[in-house]
Design an enzyme around this catalytic site. Structure first.
Site, short mmCIF file in Angstrom:
data_model
loop_
_atom_site.label_atom_id
_atom_site.label_comp_id
_atom_site.label_asym_id
_atom_site.label_seq_id
_atom_site.Cartn_x
_atom_site.Cartn_y
_atom_site.Cartn_z
N GLU A 85 36.81 52.40 42.08
CA GLU A 85 36.64 51.37 40.86
C GLU A 85 35.11 50.95 40.64
O GLU A 85 34.82 49.82 40.83
CB GLU A 85 37.39 50.08 41.62
CG GLU A 85 38.93 50.39 41.65
CD GLU A 85 39.51 49.15 42.06
OE1 GLU A 85 39.00 48.15 42.24
OE2 GLU A 85 41.08 49.10 41.97
N GLU A 98 46.15 53.24 44.32
CA GLU A 98 46.39 52.02 44.98
C GLU A 98 47.49 51.33 43.93
O GLU A 98 47.30 51.29 42.81
CB GLU A 98 45.07 50.88 45.08
CG GLU A 98 44.07 51.13 45.95
CD GLU A 98 42.74 50.28 45.82
OE1 GLU A 98 43.03 49.00 45.45
OE2 GLU A 98 41.87 50.74 46.19
C1 BGP Z 1 41.06 46.80 44.35
C2 BGP Z 1 40.03 47.20 45.61
C3 BGP Z 1 40.66 47.29 46.89
C4 BGP Z 1 41.43 45.85 47.20
C5 BGP Z 1 42.63 45.55 45.81
C6 BGP Z 1 43.00 44.39 45.96
O1 BGP Z 1 40.29 46.31 43.45
O2 BGP Z 1 39.90 48.72 45.31
O3 BGP Z 1 39.62 47.12 47.86
O4 BGP Z 1 40.66 44.86 47.59
O5 BGP Z 1 41.79 45.63 44.63
O6 BGP Z 1 42.14 43.19 45.42
P1 BGP Z 1 41.98 41.79 45.90
O7 BGP Z 1 41.81 42.03 47.52
O8 BGP Z 1 41.10 41.20 45.19
O9 BGP Z 1 43.32 41.02 46.07
#
Ligand code: BGP
Length: 473
Positions: free
Chosen positions: A166, A374
Site C-alpha cells: 500500500e 487483504e
Molecule cells: C491496510 C494495511 C494493514 C491493516 C489494514 C486495516 O491498510 O495494509 O496493515 O492495518 O489496512 O487497517 P486498519 O488497521 O486501519 O483498520
C-alpha cells in the site's frame, strides 16, 4: 451458474511484522520509524505501540500450529527490515534472517505457501535519520540490497513475493495527512517520495527476475473502486478524476511505467508534480509485476467539488460511528457517503460487490492476474463468559466477499489467491488493539497485556470448513 474456484486457488490470511511480532529490540533488531513514532510526545498511541504486539516473535510455533489446524493454503506475512539490517544497510543480522528461515520452513512443513511482503511500512529509523527515507534516491539502492538479501536467502523456498504494501496509504498518510511517520503535510514532498517509491519497487522487481526466475512478484495496492454519487455529468467527471488520481496514478506506473496524463497535468497545474529524471521511465518499465496485489476494504463514492470546496478531512480512528468528516480534492472530487451501503463502526462502507467491481476493472485495464492480499472486517469483538467469540458479522462479511470473487472468476478475471486480514488479532496502526480483524482472538486490554492467550473465534471454524469444502470440490 458460477465457475468453481480453480484447484490451485490459495485461500489464506495475512499479517504484518510490526503489527504482530513485538520483540522490538530482541536478537539485534534495530528501531523502525514506527518504533520511534508511536513513542513521540503528543501522539495518541499511549500504550498501543508494537513493543510487544501479540508477541508472535516468541510464539511463532503456536501461531503456525493454529494455521495448520485451520488448513490455510497460504500465509502472507512481512519481514521486518530492521531485523535483517538493524540500521537499514551495512551488516546483515544473521539472527533476524534465521527467524524467518524457521517460520518459512514450518509453514512449508504444513503445506502452507509462504507469501512474503518485503516492506510493510517499518522503515529503518536509521535511514530516515540519514537521508529522509523515501525522500531520497539513496533509498533505492538500500532497498534493492535488502530485497536481494531476502531473494537470495529465501528464494528457493518462497515463490510468492509482495514488494511494497500500500504505497498509496503509507506515503499518503505519511506526507499528506501527517498521520503516519514522518508526520508531514506537504503534497509536493508526498509526490516526490511517491516517485522514489515507484523506482525502488521497479528496481527490486527487476533484480528478482535474475535471483528467483520461477517466482512471482508484485506490489499490493489499496484499491477502493470509485462510484459516481449520481448520474449528473459533473459527478461522472468527478468519478473519473478520483479513479485517475487515487488509482490509475499508482497502478498505471506499476504496470506500464508511465503516469496517466490527466493526473500528471493536474499535479503540474498545482506545482506538485514529481520530477521524472532521464532514465526513470526505463527503470519503471523494466519493473513490471507478475500480478497486481489488491487490498480491498471498501469502495468510494464521489460528487463534484468546487475549487474552493473541501480538502483533507478527519479520519475516524476511534470506532465511533459517524465521526469521519467531509473530504475531497478541491476542483476534482468530493467523497460522499453511499446511501446504498452500510458502514462499519469506523465508517468504512461495507460493499462486497465492490470487490467484484475492483477485480473486473483491474483485469480490464491491466490484463494481469490478481492476488487479493487483504480483505476483512475490523470490529470490537467481545469474549463471552465462557470464553468464546461469536463473530457472526465477520463470517457474513467474508463469505459475501468470497461469493463476489467467485462471480468475478466466472466473469473471466484471473484471481490467484485470497488473504483475509488478519489471522490473529493485531495492532491497528491508528486504532490500537481495540479494532480486531483476526480469526484468532488475543486476550488483552489496552494497558495490561495479560497472557496474550490465543482463542479461536467462531469465524476460525467457519473458514476452516470453507477451505476444506473448496479443496474437495
Ligand atoms: C491496510 C494495511 C494493514 C491493516 C489494514 C486495516 O491498510 O495494509 O496493515 O492495518 O489496512 O487497517 P486498519 O488497521 O486501519 O483498520
Amino acid at each position: 451458474s458460477l465457475n468453481p474456484f480453480p484447484s490451485t486457488f490459495l485461500f489464506g490470511s495475512a499479517s504484518a511484522a510490526y503489527q504482530i511480532e513485538g520483540a522490538y529490540d530482541q536478537d539485534g533488531k534495530g528501531p523502525s520509524v514506527w518504533d520511534t513514532y508511536t513513542k513521540l510526545e503528543g501522539t495518541t498511541f499511549k500504550n498501543t505501540n508494537g513493543d510487544v504486539a501479540v508477541d508472535h516473535y516468541n510464539r511463532m510455533e503456536e501461531d503456525v500450529a493454529l494455521m495448520a489446524e485451520m488448513g490455510l493454503k497460504t500465509y502472507r506475512f512481512s519481514i521486518a527490515w530492521t531485523r535483517i539490517y538493524p540500521t537499514g544497510a551495512g551488516e546483515v543480522n544473521e539472527a533476524g534472517l534465521a527467524f524467518y528461515d524457521r517460520l518459512i520452513d514450518l509453514l512449508l512443513q504444513h503445506d502452507i505457501v509462504p507469501m512474503v511482503t518485503v516492506y510493510h511500512w517499518d522503515l529503518p529509523q536509521a535511514l530516515m535519520d540519514k537521508y529522509g527515507g523515501f525522500e531520497s534516491r539513496q533509498i533505492i539502492e538500500d532497498f534493492t540490497t535488502y530485497c536481494e538479501t531476502l531473494f537470495t536467502r529465501y528464494g528457493d523456498r518462497v515463490k510468492h513475493w509482495i514488494t511494497l504494501n500500500e504505497q498509496n496509504i503509507f506515503i499518503g498518510l505519511g506526507y499528506r495527512n501527517g498521520l503516519h511517520p514522518p508526520g508531514v503535510k506537504d503534497l509536493k514532498r508526498m509526490y516526490a517520495a511517491n516517485h522514489i517509491a515507484f523506482l525502488a519497487n521497479a528496481k527490486a522487481i527487476a533484480s528478482f527476475r535474475n535471483l528467483v526466475p520461477d517466482g512471482k512478484i508484485g506490489p499490493s495496492f489499496a484499491y477502493g473502486p470509485i462510484y459516481p454519487a449520481d448520474c449528473k455529468p459533473e459527478s461522472i467527471i468527478a468519478y473519473e478524476n478520483a479513479e485517475e488520481l487515487n488509482n490509475h496514478f499508482y497502478m498505471d506506473v506499476y504496470v506500464n511505467g508511465e503516469y496517466p496524463d490527466m493526473a500528471m497535468k493536474y499535479l503540474e497545474r498545482e506545482g506538485i508534480a514529481p520530477t521524472v529524471e532521464p532514465g526513470d521511465t526505463e527503470i519503471l518499465k523494466a519493473g513490471k509485476p507478475d500480478f497486481m496485489g489488491v487490498n480491498y476494504y471498501q469502495s468510494g463514492t464521489v460528487s463534484a467539488n468546487p475549487l474552493d470546496g473541501v480538502g483533507e478531512g478527519k479520519m475516524n480512528t476511534t470506532g465511533k460511528k459517524g465521526t469521519t468528516s467531509a473530504s475531497g480534492v478541491p476542483g476534482l472530487f468530493r467523497n460522499e457517503r453511499n446511501p446504498h451501503l452500510e458502514t462499519t463502526n469506523w465508517d468504512w462502507a461495507i460493499d462486497p460487490a465492490g470487490l467484484r467491481v475492483a477485480l473486473r476493472r483491474i483485469h480490464n485495464r491491466y490484463k494481469l492476474p490478481i492476488i487479493i492480499s487483504e480483505n476483512g472486517l475490523g470490529e470490537f469483538d467481545k469474549l463471552t463468559e465462557n470464553g468464546e467469540v461469536h463473530d457472526d458479522y465477520r463470517i457474513d462479511y467474508i463469505s459475501k466477499h468470497i461469493d463476489e470473487i467467485q462471480k468475478a472468476i466466472t466473469d473471466g478475471v484471473d484471481v490467484l489467491a485470497y488473504c483475509t486480514w488478519s489471522f490473529t488479532d493485531l495492532l491497528s496502526w491508528l486504532n490500537g488493539y481495540q479494532k480486531r480483524y483476526g480469526f484468532v482472538y488475543i486476550d488483552r486490554d489496552e494497558t495490561d497485556e495479560k497472557e496474550l492467550k490465543r482463542i479461536k473465534k467462531k469465524s476460525f471454524y467457519w473458514y476452516k470448513d470453507l477451505i476444506a469444502r473448496h479443496a474437495n470440490e
